[in-house]
Scaffold this active site. Structure first.
Site, PDB file in Angstrom:
ATOM      1  CG  ASN A   1      14.894 -32.801 -56.653  1.00 50.92           C
ATOM      2  OD1 ASN A   1      15.669 -33.413 -57.397  1.00 50.92           O
ATOM      3  ND2 ASN A   1      15.081 -31.534 -56.322  1.00 50.92           N
TER       4      ASN A   1
ATOM      5  CG  ASP B   1      18.244 -32.453 -54.513  1.00 48.73           C
ATOM      6  OD1 ASP B   1      18.029 -33.095 -55.554  1.00 48.73           O
ATOM      7  OD2 ASP B   1      18.783 -31.336 -54.526  1.00 48.73           O
TER       8      ASP B   1
ATOM      9  CD  GLU C   1      20.426 -33.453 -58.631  1.00 44.32           C
ATOM     10  OE1 GLU C   1      20.266 -34.703 -58.672  1.00 44.32           O
ATOM     11  OE2 GLU C   1      19.812 -32.737 -57.826  1.00 44.32           O
TER      12      GLU C   1
END
Length: 292
Positions: free
Chosen positions: A149, A199, A19
């Protein structure tokens, strides 16, 4: 239908939960995190050298302060990191007294402000929030977020985006370009996606919005009015976040994850790999964060 942009996997370790990628054009270096393994990943494009830095706590995003210092978003708040030594020093606590939550998505606004999203370790409903940070000041701007997100901004800084992945919804809000603070109420930007759930996201130089679709095996692109442009197919089911990389911002790096997959599923794909692909359009880089 997804277009084939031929993503290439970097020769770097797989991430359980890759991430928070970002890119430093000054050093031609990409940085991202394996959140659940508390690691900061580094890849220098010119040399091809890859490193993983062990962290004392989970972290999910960073921003460049200057050539010597980074600001790292962790489960306990914001830490300054010495790029040379890796030493961390506490800058500002954020939800440090709440053991249910951790850091998640974040991005620097064109003004040098930072938006930061938290979420529950187990995605507890509405446990997270989104904060605004600028020159030492911290303010909560959105609450009751389950999975924060898709934090990103238009090139002129006048529009901000964010998602609650659990609701499968991307929001849009008008901002003060001078400081990145909302100047109105958030409204729904996107609720329909080719597959999967929204996301991490970025906005290119033309203002188009590109979002990784977790469980969707692709990056989807949308014009500023919300109309669908195209999608970029990826060989993993759980892409997590894109970032523009390369000296001319004409490439995209995408992280992914093997979180929640059994061994059989992991054998079917390079889950947790980090990809780079060439783009037929121009991206843009995040500015340095202003901490004072």
């Amino acid at each position: 239908m997804a277009e084939m942009f031929m993503p290439a996997a970097l020769n770097v370790p797989l991430c359980k939960l890759g991430e928070g990628p970002t890119y430093d054009p000054h050093t031609d270096t990409a940085w991202w995190f394996d959140i659940l393994n508390a690691k900061l990943c580094e890849y220098q494009f010119g040399s091809g050298v890859s490193r993983q830095h062990e962290l004392p706590l989970a972290a999910s995003a960073l921003a460049r302060v200057d050539g010597h210092t980074q600001l790292v978003f962790t489960e306990r708040g914001l830490y300054l990191r010495d790029v040379t030594t890796g030493d961390l020093s506490l800058h500002l606590e954020l939800e440090a007294d709440n053991p249910l939550t951790r850091s998640n998505d974040a991005r620097v606004h064109p003004s040098g402000a930072l938006w930061l999203g938290t979420m529950g370790w187990q995605a507890e409903p509405e446990a997270g929030a989104i904060y605004w940070y600028y020159k030492g000041a911290l303010r909560k701007i959105f609450d009751k977020i389950t999975i924060s997100n898709a934090i990103c901004f238009s090139p002129d800084g006048a529009v901000g985006y964010f998602a609650d992945t659990a609701l499968r919804k991307v929001m849009r809000v008008l901002l003060d370009p001078a400081n990145g603070l909302p100047v109105g109420e958030a409204s729904v930007f996107l609720t329909a996606f080719p597959a999967g759930n929204p996301d991490g996201a970025i906005v290119d130089a033309e203002g188009n919005f590109w979002v990784a679709l977790w469980d969707g095996s692709q990056i989807a692109g949308y014009a500023p009015d919300g109309s669908f442009l195209r999608s970029i197919a990826l060989p993993v089911s759980q892409p997590s976040c894109p970032a523009f990389v390369g000296k001319d911002a004409n490439q995209m790096l995408v992280t992914s994850a093997w979180l929640g997959m059994d061994e059989a599923a992991r054998q079917q794909q390079p889950a947790g790999a980090t990809f780079v692909l060439d783009l037929p359009f121009k991206g843009r880089f995040d500015p340095d964060i202003k901490i004072a």
